[in-house]
Every structure is written in C-alpha cells, then in structure tokens.
Design a protein around this motif. Sequence first.
Motif, short mmCIF file in Angstrom:
data_model
loop_
_atom_site.label_atom_id
_atom_site.label_comp_id
_atom_site.label_asym_id
_atom_site.label_seq_id
_atom_site.Cartn_x
_atom_site.Cartn_y
_atom_site.Cartn_z
N TRP A 97 0.81 -1.22 0.00
CA TRP A 97 0.00 0.00 0.00
C TRP A 97 0.84 1.26 0.00
O TRP A 97 0.35 2.34 -0.33
CB TRP A 97 -0.96 -0.01 1.19
CG TRP A 97 -1.81 -1.25 1.22
CD1 TRP A 97 -1.79 -2.22 2.16
CD2 TRP A 97 -2.75 -1.67 0.23
NE1 TRP A 97 -2.67 -3.21 1.83
CE2 TRP A 97 -3.28 -2.91 0.65
CE3 TRP A 97 -3.22 -1.13 -0.97
CZ2 TRP A 97 -4.23 -3.62 -0.09
CZ3 TRP A 97 -4.17 -1.84 -1.70
CH2 TRP A 97 -4.66 -3.05 -1.27
N ASP A 98 2.06 1.15 0.43
CA ASP A 98 2.98 2.30 0.47
C ASP A 98 4.17 2.01 -0.43
O ASP A 98 4.59 0.86 -0.54
CB ASP A 98 3.54 2.49 1.89
CG ASP A 98 2.50 3.02 2.87
OD1 ASP A 98 1.41 3.41 2.43
OD2 ASP A 98 2.80 3.04 4.07
N PRO A 99 4.77 3.06 -1.02
CA PRO A 99 6.00 2.81 -1.79
C PRO A 99 7.17 2.43 -0.88
O PRO A 99 8.05 1.67 -1.28
CB PRO A 99 6.27 4.15 -2.49
CG PRO A 99 5.26 5.13 -1.99
CD PRO A 99 4.31 4.45 -1.07
N GLY A 100 7.19 2.93 0.34
CA GLY A 100 8.28 2.61 1.27
C GLY A 100 7.85 1.59 2.31
O GLY A 100 6.70 1.16 2.34
N PRO A 101 8.80 1.20 3.17
CA PRO A 101 8.48 0.21 4.19
C PRO A 101 7.58 0.79 5.29
O PRO A 101 7.63 1.98 5.58
CB PRO A 101 9.85 -0.15 4.77
CG PRO A 101 10.70 1.04 4.53
CD PRO A 101 10.20 1.66 3.25
N VAL A 102 6.77 -0.07 5.90
CA VAL A 102 5.98 0.32 7.07
C VAL A 102 6.86 0.19 8.30
O VAL A 102 7.58 -0.80 8.45
CB VAL A 102 4.73 -0.58 7.20
CG1 VAL A 102 4.04 -0.36 8.54
CG2 VAL A 102 3.77 -0.31 6.06
N ALA A 103 6.83 1.22 9.16
CA ALA A 103 7.60 1.18 10.41
C ALA A 103 6.67 0.80 11.56
O ALA A 103 5.58 1.35 11.68
CB ALA A 103 8.22 2.54 10.67
N LEU A 104 7.10 -0.14 12.36
CA LEU A 104 6.32 -0.55 13.54
C LEU A 104 7.17 -0.31 14.79
O LEU A 104 8.29 -0.83 14.90
CB LEU A 104 5.93 -2.03 13.42
CG LEU A 104 5.25 -2.68 14.62
CD1 LEU A 104 3.94 -1.99 14.99
CD2 LEU A 104 4.98 -4.15 14.34
N LEU A 105 6.64 0.49 15.70
CA LEU A 105 7.32 0.71 16.98
C LEU A 105 7.00 -0.48 17.87
O LEU A 105 5.91 -0.57 18.43
CB LEU A 105 6.85 2.03 17.60
CG LEU A 105 7.56 2.47 18.88
CD1 LEU A 105 9.03 2.79 18.62
CD2 LEU A 105 6.85 3.66 19.51
N GLU A 106 7.93 -1.41 17.96
CA GLU A 106 7.68 -2.64 18.71
C GLU A 106 7.67 -2.36 20.21
O GLU A 106 6.87 -2.93 20.95
CB GLU A 106 8.75 -3.70 18.39
CG GLU A 106 8.93 -3.99 16.89
CD GLU A 106 8.05 -5.12 16.39
OE1 GLU A 106 7.39 -5.76 17.22
OE2 GLU A 106 8.03 -5.34 15.16
N GLU A 107 8.59 -1.50 20.65
CA GLU A 107 8.72 -1.21 22.09
C GLU A 107 9.20 0.22 22.27
O GLU A 107 10.01 0.71 21.46
CB GLU A 107 9.78 -2.14 22.73
CG GLU A 107 9.66 -3.61 22.40
CD GLU A 107 8.43 -4.29 22.98
OE1 GLU A 107 7.87 -3.77 23.97
OE2 GLU A 107 8.03 -5.33 22.42
#
Lengths: 146, 146
Positions: free
Chosen positions: A66-76
């Motif tokens: 859905w995005d051209p770049g990577p999705v960032a996930l704040l794990e902690e």
Amino acid sequence: MAEPADAPVVAELLDAFNREFDTPTPGAEVLTTRLRQLLPRENVLALLAGDPAVGVALLTFRPSVWDPGPVALLEELYVRPELRRRKIGHTILDHAMAIARKRGSETFEINVDEGDVDARRFYENHGFANTEPGQNERLLYYHRRL
Amino acid sequence: MAEPADAPVVAELLDAFNREFDTPTPGAEVLTTRLRQLLPRENVLALLAGDPAVGVALLTFRPSVWDPGPVALLEELYVRPELRRRKIGHTILDHAMAIARKRGSETFEINVDEGDVDARRFYENHGFANTEPGQNERLLYYHRRL
C-alpha cells in the motif's frame, strides 16, 4: 542509533520493561544474543537515550503493497520509571519517526493496551489514531501462538 | 504460494478488496509493480485459492526479540463476495499458518476493524485473541502517516 555492541544495554532495558508490566521475557541474556543477530539487519533498529541509557525504542520495518516505502512498527518504547515525565519518550519517538521518514516510510504503527490510558494519550498527542481517517471504527490487534 | 508471475492476479484481488470496503488503493497496476518486487523476497508471501483465483492472503514476516523465529502478520485476507461461506478463507488461513509454522514463527498476527463482527468471529474461531493471555485488556492498533 544502537550498534550491535549495544545489544546488552538494549536487552536489559527491554527485559526491565516486560518485568515492570508482568509480561513474559526470556531474560536479558537471551535478548542480548538475539539483538546481536538482529541489530546489524536493516529491518531492525534500536534507539537509546541517555548515557548510561535510560530509554529505548525498538523498531521494525517491513514491506507493504500500500505504500512505496516500508511500514515502520514501533515494537517497544520504554523509559525507566524514575525518569519519566521528562520528555525522554517524546524525544525518542520523534527521533524514531524522523529515521522512518528518512527511510521512506509513510506509515508508522504501534500496538497499545486499551487500558494503558497514559500510553494512548501519549501516542494520540503525537498524531496517532486508532481509527482509519474519516471513520470511527477502532482497529483491533489480534494474535495467536502457532 | 504465489510466484512473482502471479503479481497481476494478486494485485487485482487486493485492489478489489479495498474497493469493496471503500479503502484507498493505488490501483491494480501500481500494486502489480510493487508485488513483482516484493514476491521474490523471503519476508513477503502471497497465497492464492482457486483457478482462476478467487481468494488471496498476503503475509509479511519480521524479526522479533521475543520469539526465536520471525513474527508472521496476515496483512490481507480476501475472498470474492460471491464465493464466501464456502470455507475458502478458512483453507487459506490454515495454509498461511502452516507455512508460518514451517518457517519457525510462533506468533501470528492480524489487525481487524472493531465493527467487522464477521471477521472478528472468523479469527476468534481460528484461535486468535484480542487480549494477552490471562488478561482482559484489549490490544489496540494505532497508526499515523509520516
């Protein structure tokens, strides 16, 4: 940005995080071993605040259609209890978002406990929403062990 | 398991998914281009059901400090509306979980709209929970654009 050599420091903070909130943890030693393998990868990133470190963020990046770049996930995101309310979490989160933007991420995610009112307010104050734009349905995180 | 050559089929189904639920989509053509780049990667996986395909799942894998193996996230699961209630979604999900297990994943995740009662029942019937074990606090998915 934490280097692989910082693995023990990152591990100790993540372990303290889970102990504080009665969440299972494999212990700082196992976490150190895993972090030594993960921190050199480009899809894992840890940030430390303070010297000695009193706060940590752990992020992962993954591809999305859905995005051209990577999705960032704040794990902690963790700050030692005695040092809260000094905007350390704010500074770490801002830094994490700036790095994600630089890597081309357009979406930044975080999963939060419904009852953790302080955390929810913190993220809402930083532009996060639990709904899709223009909708009022909340988004729920489901998981299972395999 | 979808091959890079299946990118247009996967893209068309994902595009139909978002159109059906009034979610933004860049269109099947952009999705095809992205999927051609993503499907060869080991951290992205698409599954198709039927010939011609009538159902699709999209999964990503990312490293975790809490598990020895990668965490699997079911990004999308879609079955064409006229073919629902035939257990196609069930078969695809079972297949996805089997592949994740084989890759060493111990955690399988999915984000679901609170109001999507059918989807929530479907995942709950497949062993997913919105709470941590032994707790009754729900886990909420937050996100923001960068």
